[in-house]
Design a protein around this motif. Structure first.
Motif, PDB file in Angstrom:
ATOM      1  N   GLU A  54       0.822  -1.220   0.000  1.00  0.00           N
ATOM      2  CA  GLU A  54       0.000   0.000   0.000  1.00  0.00           C
ATOM      3  C   GLU A  54       0.852   1.264   0.000  1.00  0.00           C
ATOM      4  OE1 GLU A  54      -2.999  -0.039   3.097  1.00  0.00           O
ATOM      5  OE2 GLU A  54      -3.850  -1.915   2.375  1.00  0.00           O
ATOM      6  N   LEU A  55       2.047   1.190   0.584  1.00  0.00           N
ATOM      7  CA  LEU A  55       2.913   2.382   0.624  1.00  0.00           C
ATOM      8  C   LEU A  55       3.738   2.536  -0.663  1.00  0.00           C
ATOM      9  CD1 LEU A  55       4.332   2.355   4.286  1.00  0.00           C
ATOM     10  CD2 LEU A  55       2.686   3.972   3.329  1.00  0.00           C
ATOM     11  N   ASP A  56       3.581   1.603  -1.608  1.00  0.00           N
ATOM     12  CA  ASP A  56       4.330   1.646  -2.878  1.00  0.00           C
ATOM     13  C   ASP A  56       5.840   1.675  -2.634  1.00  0.00           C
ATOM     14  OD1 ASP A  56       1.828   1.924  -4.176  1.00  0.00           O
ATOM     15  OD2 ASP A  56       1.913   4.104  -3.907  1.00  0.00           O
ATOM     16  N   ILE A  57       6.285   0.879  -1.701  1.00  0.00           N
ATOM     17  CA  ILE A  57       7.722   0.852  -1.394  1.00  0.00           C
ATOM     18  C   ILE A  57       8.429  -0.052  -2.400  1.00  0.00           C
ATOM     19  CG2 ILE A  57       9.401  -0.014   0.302  1.00  0.00           C
ATOM     20  CD1 ILE A  57       7.450   0.880   2.471  1.00  0.00           C
ATOM     21  N   GLU A  58       9.539   0.432  -2.940  1.00  0.00           N
ATOM     22  CA  GLU A  58      10.336  -0.442  -3.814  1.00  0.00           C
ATOM     23  C   GLU A  58      11.028  -1.449  -2.898  1.00  0.00           C
ATOM     24  OE1 GLU A  58      12.065   2.463  -7.159  1.00  0.00           O
ATOM     25  OE2 GLU A  58      12.195   3.186  -5.096  1.00  0.00           O
ATOM     26  N   PRO A  59      10.820  -2.756  -3.132  1.00  0.00           N
ATOM     27  CA  PRO A  59      11.353  -3.754  -2.192  1.00  0.00           C
ATOM     28  C   PRO A  59      12.854  -3.622  -1.935  1.00  0.00           C
ATOM     29  CG  PRO A  59       9.817  -4.792  -3.717  1.00  0.00           C
ATOM     30  CD  PRO A  59       9.989  -3.375  -4.195  1.00  0.00           C
ATOM     31  N   HIS A  60      13.630  -3.182  -2.939  1.00  0.00           N
ATOM     32  CA  HIS A  60      15.085  -3.107  -2.720  1.00  0.00           C
ATOM     33  C   HIS A  60      15.477  -1.967  -1.777  1.00  0.00           C
ATOM     34  CE1 HIS A  60      14.659  -0.093  -5.958  1.00  0.00           C
ATOM     35  NE2 HIS A  60      15.711   0.463  -5.383  1.00  0.00           N
ATOM     36  N   ARG A  61      14.507  -1.139  -1.399  1.00  0.00           N
ATOM     37  CA  ARG A  61      14.825  -0.049  -0.469  1.00  0.00           C
ATOM     38  C   ARG A  61      14.636  -0.457   0.992  1.00  0.00           C
ATOM     39  NH1 ARG A  61      11.742   4.356  -0.536  1.00  0.00           N
ATOM     40  NH2 ARG A  61      13.300   5.229   0.840  1.00  0.00           N
ATOM     41  N   VAL A  62      14.208  -1.713   1.213  1.00  0.00           N
ATOM     42  CA  VAL A  62      13.957  -2.156   2.588  1.00  0.00           C
ATOM     43  C   VAL A  62      15.078  -3.071   3.069  1.00  0.00           C
ATOM     44  CG1 VAL A  62      12.346  -3.417   4.101  1.00  0.00           C
ATOM     45  CG2 VAL A  62      11.459  -2.082   2.183  1.00  0.00           C
ATOM     46  N   ALA A  63      15.500  -2.879   4.309  1.00  0.00           N
ATOM     47  CA  ALA A  63      16.425  -3.823   4.955  1.00  0.00           C
ATOM     48  C   ALA A  63      15.680  -4.420   6.142  1.00  0.00           C
ATOM     49  CB  ALA A  63      17.677  -3.106   5.421  1.00  0.00           C
ATOM     50  N   LYS A  64      15.481  -5.730   6.133  1.00  0.00           N
ATOM     51  CA  LYS A  64      14.752  -6.408   7.220  1.00  0.00           C
ATOM     52  C   LYS A  64      15.776  -7.184   8.038  1.00  0.00           C
ATOM     53  CE  LYS A  64      13.815  -9.868   3.822  1.00  0.00           C
ATOM     54  NZ  LYS A  64      13.174 -11.039   3.345  1.00  0.00           N
ATOM     55  N   LEU A  65      15.732  -6.978   9.334  1.00  0.00           N
ATOM     56  CA  LEU A  65      16.712  -7.634  10.213  1.00  0.00           C
ATOM     57  C   LEU A  65      15.976  -8.327  11.347  1.00  0.00           C
ATOM     58  CD1 LEU A  65      18.089  -4.630   9.303  1.00  0.00           C
ATOM     59  CD2 LEU A  65      20.015  -5.817  10.300  1.00  0.00           C
ATOM     60  N   SER A  66      16.529  -9.427  11.817  1.00  0.00           N
ATOM     61  CA  SER A  66      15.872 -10.142  12.914  1.00  0.00           C
ATOM     62  C   SER A  66      16.926 -10.876  13.736  1.00  0.00           C
ATOM     63  CB  SER A  66      14.839 -11.124  12.356  1.00  0.00           C
ATOM     64  OG  SER A  66      15.466 -12.107  11.562  1.00  0.00           O
ATOM     65  N   GLY A  67      16.452 -11.524  14.817  1.00  0.00           N
ATOM     66  CA  GLY A  67      17.362 -12.290  15.679  1.00  0.00           C
ATOM     67  C   GLY A  67      17.141 -13.776  15.481  1.00  0.00           C
ATOM     68  N   ILE A  68      16.810 -14.470  16.584  1.00  0.00           N
ATOM     69  CA  ILE A  68      16.542 -15.915  16.509  1.00  0.00           C
ATOM     70  C   ILE A  68      15.208 -16.214  17.205  1.00  0.00           C
ATOM     71  CG2 ILE A  68      17.348 -18.227  17.209  1.00  0.00           C
ATOM     72  CD1 ILE A  68      19.265 -17.049  15.215  1.00  0.00           C
ATOM     73  N   GLY A  69      14.442 -17.089  16.616  1.00  0.00           N
ATOM     74  CA  GLY A  69      13.134 -17.467  17.166  1.00  0.00           C
ATOM     75  C   GLY A  69      12.184 -17.705  16.000  1.00  0.00           C
ATOM     76  N   CYS A  70      10.990 -18.240  16.286  1.00  0.00           N
ATOM     77  CA  CYS A  70      10.001 -18.405  15.204  1.00  0.00           C
ATOM     78  C   CYS A  70       9.718 -17.031  14.601  1.00  0.00           C
ATOM     79  CB  CYS A  70       8.709 -19.001  15.747  1.00  0.00           C
ATOM     80  SG  CYS A  70       8.923 -20.637  16.473  1.00  0.00           S
ATOM     81  N   SER A  71       9.550 -16.021  15.462  1.00  0.00           N
ATOM     82  CA  SER A  71       9.281 -14.653  14.998  1.00  0.00           C
ATOM     83  C   SER A  71      10.418 -14.142  14.113  1.00  0.00           C
ATOM     84  CB  SER A  71       9.114 -13.734  16.204  1.00  0.00           C
ATOM     85  OG  SER A  71       9.960 -14.151  17.269  1.00  0.00           O
ATOM     86  N   SER A  72      11.641 -14.431  14.531  1.00  0.00           N
ATOM     87  CA  SER A  72      12.792 -13.928  13.782  1.00  0.00           C
ATOM     88  C   SER A  72      13.005 -14.674  12.464  1.00  0.00           C
ATOM     89  CB  SER A  72      14.050 -13.998  14.650  1.00  0.00           C
ATOM     90  OG  SER A  72      13.923 -13.085  15.722  1.00  0.00           O
ATOM     91  N   LYS A  73      12.330 -15.823  12.319  1.00  0.00           N
ATOM     92  CA  LYS A  73      12.406 -16.532  11.034  1.00  0.00           C
ATOM     93  C   LYS A  73      11.522 -15.860   9.981  1.00  0.00           C
ATOM     94  CE  LYS A  73      11.824 -21.071  11.043  1.00  0.00           C
ATOM     95  NZ  LYS A  73      11.232 -22.378  11.446  1.00  0.00           N
ATOM     96  N   THR A  74      10.527 -15.086  10.446  1.00  0.00           N
ATOM     97  CA  THR A  74       9.498 -14.616   9.506  1.00  0.00           C
ATOM     98  C   THR A  74      10.002 -13.720   8.373  1.00  0.00           C
ATOM     99  OG1 THR A  74       8.853 -12.726  10.882  1.00  0.00           O
ATOM    100  CG2 THR A  74       7.658 -14.805  11.248  1.00  0.00           C
ATOM    101  N   PRO A  75      11.094 -12.955   8.545  1.00  0.00           N
ATOM    102  CA  PRO A  75      11.510 -12.132   7.399  1.00  0.00           C
ATOM    103  C   PRO A  75      11.797 -12.956   6.135  1.00  0.00           C
ATOM    104  CG  PRO A  75      12.520 -11.310   9.384  1.00  0.00           C
ATOM    105  CD  PRO A  75      11.837 -12.598   9.762  1.00  0.00           C
ATOM    106  N   ASP A  76      11.964 -14.274   6.320  1.00  0.00           N
ATOM    107  CA  ASP A  76      12.137 -15.131   5.150  1.00  0.00           C
ATOM    108  C   ASP A  76      10.809 -15.283   4.389  1.00  0.00           C
ATOM    109  OD1 ASP A  76      14.231 -16.352   3.924  1.00  0.00           O
ATOM    110  OD2 ASP A  76      13.822 -18.350   4.744  1.00  0.00           O
ATOM    111  N   TYR A  77       9.713 -14.971   5.064  1.00  0.00           N
ATOM    112  CA  TYR A  77       8.390 -15.216   4.483  1.00  0.00           C
ATOM    113  C   TYR A  77       7.739 -13.943   3.934  1.00  0.00           C
ATOM    114  CZ  TYR A  77       9.353 -19.105   7.659  1.00  0.00           C
ATOM    115  OH  TYR A  77       9.963 -20.126   8.346  1.00  0.00           O
ATOM    116  N   PHE A  78       8.455 -12.838   3.964  1.00  0.00           N
ATOM    117  CA  PHE A  78       7.920 -11.615   3.329  1.00  0.00           C
ATOM    118  C   PHE A  78       9.081 -10.846   2.711  1.00  0.00           C
ATOM    119  CE2 PHE A  78       8.411 -10.461   7.895  1.00  0.00           C
ATOM    120  CZ  PHE A  78       9.279  -9.386   7.795  1.00  0.00           C
ATOM    121  N   LEU A  79       8.761  -9.951   1.808  1.00  0.00           N
ATOM    122  CA  LEU A  79       9.736  -9.080   1.151  1.00  0.00           C
ATOM    123  C   LEU A  79      10.960  -9.862   0.654  1.00  0.00           C
ATOM    124  CD1 LEU A  79       9.590  -6.000   3.578  1.00  0.00           C
ATOM    125  CD2 LEU A  79       8.516  -6.180   1.346  1.00  0.00           C
TER     126      LEU A  79
END
Ligand SMILES: Cc1ncc(C[n+]2csc(CCOP(=O)(O)OP(=O)(O)O)c2C)c(N)n1
Ligand code: SF4
Ligand SMILES: [Mg+2]
Length: 351
Positions: free
Chosen positions: A52-77
């Protein structure tokens, strides 16, 4: 499973956003989380918000740690930059990346174990420094990945799946973020996409440290009677303080609203957060009042959700440090190492 690739084909009539992308362009791999895990709904909300924000995907940096929650960046963007850090270290790696390249949109995704236990010191300092980021904690009150031990956000008196009572006081990350100086603070529920998507959009548009605590039930280990992080408990005790729309600067602003019920907050980028107040006592631009409101309602067993605090004029770490507008990673050697004469001048100025 992640080794099963998603089919590239998609329906030709799928809606495109202003830059020609469909929602599919913001997806990642197929999730390996348990069916019904709240974290998957948060991934869907992130996808929707970025689309909805019309963000170009290459402009995003997604970072996480360890956990089921931290695995999720693999499932979006799936077309964005990504970095999966050591347990609890996402905030410092994100801070470093942000200092090196201020031009990206930083999205930190973490769990209550990752951020409220091993990573608590990291969380605290990234927030107090005002790093320009959207920091999402997918809060299920347990360490899901390691089979359901209580986390530091588990409520005192709540019970584990096996009936063990938690005797420790909970740590409230929203209250902490407020106290630490976060300039955008919200709480939501993974089961309330209508509330969560605009909160994420508002956080991405915000300049400064934006923190969102999302209650996200763990269906495997913390969704039973006795848990205060279950779907049923949150639905029954949810106290939404406002409902929000995000109006982008490019859209003509033609909203119609009843004065006294709606608050408009303009952010740096020109976007406007339109907050429909559901609770008249709540003042989202007053930090002290927001903290008092939170405490009062939580003492009554309510889970306060919505935009709890915003400082629309906030600055970020780069502003505080007066760092160069040119990202460090685009500077040449001569700018990064200006030589002995310049160093001598700097040293002399400090004597
Ligand atoms: C240094 C270190 N200590 C402990 C672990 C074990 N560990 C992996 S995930 C995790 C907790 C995850 O909990 P949370 O962040 O709440 O994520 P969830 O799985 O609940 O989404 C722990 C303790 C680890 N991987 N690394
Ligand atoms: S164990 Fe819990 S947190 Fe992990 S995927 Fe399953 S439901 Fe989600
Ligand atoms: Mg957890």
């Amino acid at each position: 499973m992640t080794y099963i690739a998603k089919p590239k084909l998609h329906h030709p009539t799928l809606a495109c956003n202003a830059i020609g992308f469909t929602r599919r362009d913001y997806e990642g791999k197929i999730s390996t989380l348990c069916a019904g895990c709240g974290h998957d709904s948060i991934s869907a909300a992130i996808i929707q918000a970025c689309w909805e924000l019309d963000i170009e995907p290459h402009r995003v940096a997604k970072l996480s740690g360890i956990g089921c929650s931290s695995k999720t960046p693999d499932y979006f963007l799936g077309q964005s930059h990504g970095f999966n850090t050591v347990h609890g270290r996402m905030p410092s790696v994100l801070t470093g990346a942000n200092l090196a390249n201020r031009d990206l949109i930083y999205l930190g995704v973490s769990g209550d174990g990752d951020s409220a236990s091993i990573g608590i010191g990291q969380f605290v300092h990234a927030i107090r420094r005002g790093v320009n980021m959207t920091y999402i904690v997918e809060n299920n009150g347990v360490y899901g990945l390691t089979k359901g031990q209580f986390s530091a956000t588990a409520d005192q008196g709540s019970t584990s799946k096996r009936g063990v009572v938690n005797s420790d006081s909970p740590l409230d990350m929203v209250a902490m973020a407020l106290q630490l100086g976060a300039t955008y603070v919200a709480r939501s529920f993974s089961g309330d996409k209508a509330q969560l998507v605009p909160l994420i959009k508002g956080a991405i548009n915000h300049r400064g440290a934006a923190f969102i605590d999302v209650i996200s039930p763990c269906v495997a280990f913390n969704n039973h009677p006795g848990s205060t992080k279950s779907y049923d408990y949150v639905r029954e005790h949810n106290d939404a303080v406002n409902r929000m729309d995000v109006i982008e600067p490019r859209a003509p602003i033609t909203v119609d609203f009843a004065e006294g019920e709606v608050v408009h907050v303009r952010q740096h980028d020109g976007s406007i957060l339109r907050l429909k107040k559901l609770e008249y006592e709540h003042h989202p631009t007053d930090r002290v009042a927001a903290a008092a409101y939170l405490q009062r309602h939580e003492a009554q067993g309510e889970v306060v959700t919505g935009l709890i605090f915003i400082d629309p004029k906030a600055g970020d770490l780069h502003e505080h440090l007066k760092s160069s507008k040119t990202p460090l990673n685009r500077m040449q050697n001569a700018e990064l190492c200006p030589g002995g004469a310049t160093l001598a001048k700097v040293n002399a100025s400090l004597r």
